[in-house]
Design an enzyme around this catalytic site. Structure first.
Site, PDB file in Angstrom:
ATOM      1  N   TYR A 334       0.850  -1.342  -0.172  1.00 25.19           N
ATOM      2  CA  TYR A 334      -0.001  -0.115  -0.081  1.00 25.19           C
ATOM      3  C   TYR A 334       0.630   1.398   0.232  1.00 25.19           C
ATOM      4  O   TYR A 334       1.920   1.244   0.752  1.00 25.19           O
ATOM      5  CB  TYR A 334      -0.727   0.671   0.905  1.00 25.19           C
ATOM      6  CG  TYR A 334      -1.735  -0.843   1.432  1.00 25.19           C
ATOM      7  CD1 TYR A 334      -2.694  -1.363   0.383  1.00 25.19           C
ATOM      8  CD2 TYR A 334      -1.514  -1.737   3.001  1.00 25.19           C
ATOM      9  CE1 TYR A 334      -2.921  -2.972   0.844  1.00 25.19           C
ATOM     10  CE2 TYR A 334      -2.313  -3.040   3.058  1.00 25.19           C
ATOM     11  CZ  TYR A 334      -2.812  -3.787   1.447  1.00 25.19           C
ATOM     12  OH  TYR A 334      -3.427  -4.921   2.381  1.00 25.19           O
ATOM     13  N   ASP A 336      -0.085   4.843   1.186  1.00 26.57           N
ATOM     14  CA  ASP A 336      -1.439   4.882   1.933  1.00 26.57           C
ATOM     15  C   ASP A 336      -1.246   6.285   2.313  1.00 26.57           C
ATOM     16  O   ASP A 336      -2.620   7.051   2.199  1.00 26.57           O
ATOM     17  CB  ASP A 336      -0.937   5.301   3.454  1.00 26.57           C
ATOM     18  CG  ASP A 336      -0.790   3.658   4.479  1.00 26.57           C
ATOM     19  OD1 ASP A 336      -1.520   2.665   3.168  1.00 26.57           O
ATOM     20  OD2 ASP A 336      -0.836   3.148   5.161  1.00 26.57           O
ATOM     21  N   GLY A 343      -4.490  12.469   4.844  1.00 22.74           N
ATOM     22  CA  GLY A 343      -5.351  12.815   5.361  1.00 22.74           C
ATOM     23  C   GLY A 343      -6.872  12.919   5.788  1.00 22.74           C
ATOM     24  O   GLY A 343      -8.041  13.536   5.973  1.00 22.74           O
ATOM     25  N   VAL A 421      -6.233   4.687   9.074  1.00 21.95           N
ATOM     26  CA  VAL A 421      -5.898   3.747   7.566  1.00 21.95           C
ATOM     27  C   VAL A 421      -6.415   2.839   7.509  1.00 21.95           C
ATOM     28  O   VAL A 421      -5.667   1.764   7.339  1.00 21.95           O
ATOM     29  CB  VAL A 421      -4.947   3.568   6.423  1.00 21.95           C
ATOM     30  CG1 VAL A 421      -5.182   3.424   4.743  1.00 21.95           C
ATOM     31  CG2 VAL A 421      -3.808   5.692   6.605  1.00 21.95           C
ATOM     32  N   TYR A 424      -4.672   0.407  10.138  1.00 20.98           N
ATOM     33  CA  TYR A 424      -3.678   0.966  11.163  1.00 20.98           C
ATOM     34  C   TYR A 424      -4.425   2.005  11.668  1.00 20.98           C
ATOM     35  O   TYR A 424      -4.909   2.862  10.726  1.00 20.98           O
ATOM     36  CB  TYR A 424      -2.212   1.050  10.606  1.00 20.98           C
ATOM     37  CG  TYR A 424      -1.315   0.009  10.631  1.00 20.98           C
ATOM     38  CD1 TYR A 424      -0.867   0.271  11.689  1.00 20.98           C
ATOM     39  CD2 TYR A 424      -1.409  -1.188  10.220  1.00 20.98           C
ATOM     40  CE1 TYR A 424       0.116  -0.951  12.035  1.00 20.98           C
ATOM     41  CE2 TYR A 424      -0.705  -2.124   9.969  1.00 20.98           C
ATOM     42  CZ  TYR A 424       0.642  -2.470  11.958  1.00 20.98           C
ATOM     43  OH  TYR A 424       1.138  -2.912  11.762  1.00 20.98           O
ATOM     44  N   ASP A 425      -3.816   2.690  12.916  1.00 22.92           N
ATOM     45  CA  ASP A 425      -3.488   4.357  13.583  1.00 22.92           C
ATOM     46  C   ASP A 425      -2.910   4.653  13.073  1.00 22.92           C
ATOM     47  O   ASP A 425      -1.981   4.417  14.603  1.00 22.92           O
ATOM     48  CB  ASP A 425      -4.881   4.552  14.660  1.00 22.92           C
ATOM     49  CG  ASP A 425      -5.957   3.269  14.181  1.00 22.92           C
ATOM     50  OD1 ASP A 425      -7.007   4.780  14.890  1.00 22.92           O
ATOM     51  OD2 ASP A 425      -6.257   2.707  14.086  1.00 22.92           O
ATOM     52  N   TYR A 426      -1.928   6.093  12.664  1.00 21.05           N
ATOM     53  CA  TYR A 426      -1.074   6.330  12.125  1.00 21.05           C
ATOM     54  C   TYR A 426      -1.149   7.696  12.980  1.00 21.05           C
ATOM     55  O   TYR A 426      -1.667   8.433  12.764  1.00 21.05           O
ATOM     56  CB  TYR A 426      -0.494   6.897  11.120  1.00 21.05           C
ATOM     57  CG  TYR A 426       0.202   5.375  10.346  1.00 21.05           C
ATOM     58  CD1 TYR A 426       0.528   4.386  11.009  1.00 21.05           C
ATOM     59  CD2 TYR A 426      -1.284   4.869   9.416  1.00 21.05           C
ATOM     60  CE1 TYR A 426       1.575   3.780   9.672  1.00 21.05           C
ATOM     61  CE2 TYR A 426      -0.990   3.653   8.945  1.00 21.05           C
ATOM     62  CZ  TYR A 426      -0.231   3.455   8.412  1.00 21.05           C
ATOM     63  OH  TYR A 426       0.489   1.907   8.057  1.00 21.05           O
ATOM     64  N   HIS A 479       5.420  -7.221   7.582  1.00 19.87           N
ATOM     65  CA  HIS A 479       5.474  -6.350   6.759  1.00 19.87           C
ATOM     66  C   HIS A 479       6.125  -4.782   7.072  1.00 19.87           C
ATOM     67  O   HIS A 479       6.702  -4.920   8.086  1.00 19.87           O
ATOM     68  CB  HIS A 479       3.753  -5.599   6.467  1.00 19.87           C
ATOM     69  CG  HIS A 479       3.317  -5.614   7.945  1.00 19.87           C
ATOM     70  ND1 HIS A 479       3.089  -6.358   9.051  1.00 19.87           N
ATOM     71  CD2 HIS A 479       2.739  -4.117   8.246  1.00 19.87           C
ATOM     72  CE1 HIS A 479       2.901  -5.755  10.444  1.00 19.87           C
ATOM     73  NE2 HIS A 479       2.581  -3.816  10.072  1.00 19.87           N
ATOM     74  N   ASP A 632      18.202  26.879  -2.768  1.00 17.79           N
ATOM     75  CA  ASP A 632      17.200  26.700  -1.871  1.00 17.79           C
ATOM     76  C   ASP A 632      16.571  25.127  -2.237  1.00 17.79           C
ATOM     77  O   ASP A 632      16.193  24.744  -3.351  1.00 17.79           O
ATOM     78  CB  ASP A 632      16.214  26.738  -2.607  1.00 17.79           C
ATOM     79  CG  ASP A 632      14.768  26.289  -2.083  1.00 17.79           C
ATOM     80  OD1 ASP A 632      14.388  26.238  -0.535  1.00 17.79           O
ATOM     81  OD2 ASP A 632      13.344  27.413  -2.046  1.00 17.79           O
ATOM     82  N   HIS A 643       8.293  -4.986  10.586  1.00 20.91           N
ATOM     83  CA  HIS A 643       7.377  -5.148  10.937  1.00 20.91           C
ATOM     84  C   HIS A 643       6.848  -7.190  11.796  1.00 20.91           C
ATOM     85  O   HIS A 643       6.542  -7.280  10.590  1.00 20.91           O
ATOM     86  CB  HIS A 643       5.655  -4.814  11.725  1.00 20.91           C
ATOM     87  CG  HIS A 643       5.080  -4.806  12.799  1.00 20.91           C
ATOM     88  ND1 HIS A 643       3.612  -4.102  13.131  1.00 20.91           N
ATOM     89  CD2 HIS A 643       5.128  -5.151  14.158  1.00 20.91           C
ATOM     90  CE1 HIS A 643       2.932  -4.457  14.045  1.00 20.91           C
ATOM     91  NE2 HIS A 643       3.559  -5.514  14.480  1.00 20.91           N
TER      92      HIS A 643
END
Length: 674
Positions: A334, A336, A343, A421, A424-426, A479, A632, A643
């Protein structure tokens, strides 16, 4: 802004009647719910502006079918923003950069990249994209695709064959990736996998294996259906994570409260500019990136001025490849941000739980597939943190007859967003410290993605199962999580260089000391992009990575800078370079890249990530090997974790945190927090 409203209304007088009616309701809603004035050129698009975008685009392409996949601020020219910032009359028309929106749409199944001028209420450009890859998936089309199976006879038969209740089944679609096809796919699609509830809300712990449903998104039809094998669905028992249903421990800690009797020390204005202590910065929300930090500067008491640190920082991509090679799993690689929208997947934060009692909140605004603007309440929070840490201290005992002790507590300011997502919670944090450090942290929690299995004990496993047996019939799949940040550092100005300070061992060559060795610093300044590509952990020896301003020095002659400090999880990919997911995620091969600033180079995985071929990524842009010395420049930093699931991750994962710091290095004349 009043003139902008008038131009908008006038421009819409010739549009079809149903557009006029929808405009009336949109306009009434926006007027009554939010202010029309904006106070910052990098402020997110307002509800009113999103309504403008919808009507301008729909009116221009009527009667064609238009679906909206991304709408965001078309970032003004950087020099215009810096000129606005330096002006003492920010509100004057002459210094305010134009407001533009970038709109990614599908019109009759063709991808359009449209720039809308919100001031003149017109379309500035419309580019049809015909390369590899497609826009972000929308929430609406994903939901519709997930529901198709429930009226599909073969699927209903498969559920009955497994002796499951159809009403307890939920399904979820996944991006399909790319696996070497030479020609561009002519179909946008997802593969749908299903789960079983029946006694739990933890659906991800109860996968229904063996079934693959391929859905064509533009036609919204099932293109193929495979029921390959039957595997036991893991039990519901033990999967619950709702605290009220679990036995409470007799050793639970007592509740804590954060109290600020005089209120918070930071201010948040209408344009989402934050001022706290010696820091000043801007916060914005984006459908793809999520939280964006801009124009971060710190006040130097010696110079009596704010000095720039970070022009713009955000999550550019989150690459999550799974290691399972089976038919139902191999495609789960994925992106994400690029496929789902980091967002767009952000969630409302719960006061006193996601954020402490002293937090303030910011809403986010997005646009739905049909062009309807929407509000995400409390999507970002800001709060002061004191966790008992020490900013600096010293106890002096060497002076006869005296005991001297001085301690300063560490109080910092945190800006937070949570993006869910799928499973999973980030938790993404920017933590601003009084010392000038910016600490960036990502916390991983939520639910593992698991595969149903015939195995109930490790001793039974005699084959490669691509994961850990974390419960009966439940394999937690191996993963990775790679987070790539776009960091446009402007260290006391926008002309910077990238320096690698190598710590080299030297042998003592004279007899003035009984020592035989020491280390010293040997600095290398990167001339071009290829000089700045770094794989952390692959080089022998130690080093510091510093972005410096070669045009300014401290009073004692040091180049001022900011140092990148990895947080201990500077993970590099283990997939082969020619594996298709790694080709698409080639930007993760190096932890550090440095490129010259280019407004169009924002998304490390490419603008069109869904089914992309990896031919428009950071890794490809950097092949031009452009000059980066005293330019710049943008620093791209990738970190993450390999993981290996553990039983402690079941049924819900304790938060695992990783990240990095940006720390002043000879930026000040002395410790700035004396």
């Amino acid at each position: 802004m009043d003139q902008q409203i008038l131009r908008f209304i006038t421009s819409q007088l010739t549009m079809p009647l149903f557009f006029k009616i929808s405009l009336f309701f949109f306009f009434f809603f926006v007027i009554s719910s939010s202010p029309l004035q904006y106070n910052h050129p990098l402020e997110s698009l307002t509800l009113f502006e999103l309504t403008q975008v919808t009507n301008i685009v729909k009116n221009s392409y009527f009667p064609l079918n238009v679906t909206f996949h991304y709408v965001g601020l078309n970032e003004p020219n950087k020099q215009l923003v810096l000129s606005w910032l330096s002006s003492t009359h920010h509100h004057t028309k002459s210094t305010t950069p134009p407001r533009e929106a970038i709109v990614i749409t599908l019109i009759d199944q063709k991808t359009h990249e449209i720039i809308v001028d919100l001031s003149s209420v017109s379309i500035l450009s419309d580019k049809i994209y015909d390369g590899h890859g497609y826009p972000m998936l929308t929430l609406q089309e994903q939901t519709t695709a997930d529901e198709l199976a429930f009226s599909y006879p073969p699927f209903i038969s498969s559920i009955k064959k497994r002796r499951l209740k159809l009403k307890e089944v939920v399904c979820q679609g996944f991006a399909v990736g790319w696996y070497g096809e030479k020609r561009k796919s002519t179909n946008r699609m997802v593969k749908v996998m299903c789960y079983y509830l029946d006694g739990t809300v933890n659906l991800y712990m109860r996968p229904i294996e063996g079934i693959t449903i391929t859905v064509l998104l533009d036609q919204m039809t099932i293109a193929s259906y495979i029921d390959r094998l039957i595997v036991p669905v893991p039990k519901a028992n033990g999967t619950d994570y709702m605290g009220s249903k679990r036995q409470r421990s007799s050793h639970e800690s007592k509740s804590t409260k954060i109290v600020q009797p005089d209120g918070p020390s930071f201010t948040l204005d209408n344009g989402n500019t934050v001022r706290w202590g010696n820091w000043k910065f801007h916060i914005a929300y984006d459908m793809r990136a999520g939280m964006i930090i801009s124009l971060a500067s710190i006040f130097d008491a010696d110079k009596e001025e704010f000095r720039s640190v970070l022009y713009r920082g955000f999550v550019s991509e989150v690459f999550v490849p799974y290691m399972d090679m089976t038919e139902e799993w191999y495609y789960r690689t994925y992106f994400d941000a690029g496929e789902y929208g980091f967002g767009l997947c952000a969630v409302e934060l719960e006061p006193s739980k996601d954020c402490p009692e002293n937090a303030k909140f910011i809403d986010g605004y997005f646009i739905s597939q049909d062009g309807t603007p929407g509000k995400m309440p409390n999507v970002i929070c800001i709060f002061e943190r004191y966790a008992g840490d020490i900013m600096w201290r010293h106890t002096e005992l060497a002076i006869p007859g005296k005991k001297i002790r001085k301690v300063r507590p560490e109080v910092s300011l945190v800006v937070r967003m949570v993006s869910t997502v799928g499973n999973y919670d980030y938790i993404t944090d920017y933590e601003f410290k009084q010392s000038g450090t910016i600490k960036v942290t990502v916390g991983l929690t939520g639910l593992l993605e698991v595969r149903g299995s015939i195995y109930t004990h490790n001793d039974q496993i005699k084959e490669e199962v691509y994961g850990t047996l974390i419960a009966e019939n439940t394999l937690g799949a191996y993963h990775d999580h790679f987070f790539t940040y776009h960091l446009d550092l402007d260290v006391d100005g926008h002309e910077n260089s990238f320096v690698k300070n190598n710590l080299k061992t030297r042998r003592a060559i004279n007899k003035s000391s009984p020592r035989k060795s020491y280390w010293t610093v040997v600095s290398e300044t990167a001339e071009t992009e290829s000089d700045a590509k770094i794989q952390l952990g692959s080089s022998r020896g130690a080093f510091e990575l510093v972005v410096v301003n070669p045009n300014k020095k401290t009073e004692v002659g040091n180049e001022i800078g900011y140092c990148l400090i990895p947080g201990g999880s500077a993970t590099s990919p283990l997939l082969s370079d020619n594996d298709y997911p790694q080709i698409r995620g080639g930007f993760t091969k190096y932890n550090v890249w440095v490129t010259p600033y280019n407004k169009s180079e924002k998304w490390a995985g490419g603008l069109y990530t869904d089914q992309s071929h990896g031919d428009d990524t950071l890794a490809i842009w950097s092949l031009r090997d452009r000059e980066i010395k005293n330019k710049d420049i943008v620093l791209w930093y990738t970190f993450g974790v390999h993981h290996v699931p553990k039983q402690e991750d079941f049924p819900i994962m304790p938060t695992l945190s990783t990240g990095f710091e940006l720390k002043p290095t000879n930026f000040f004349q002395h410790n700035p927090v004396l």
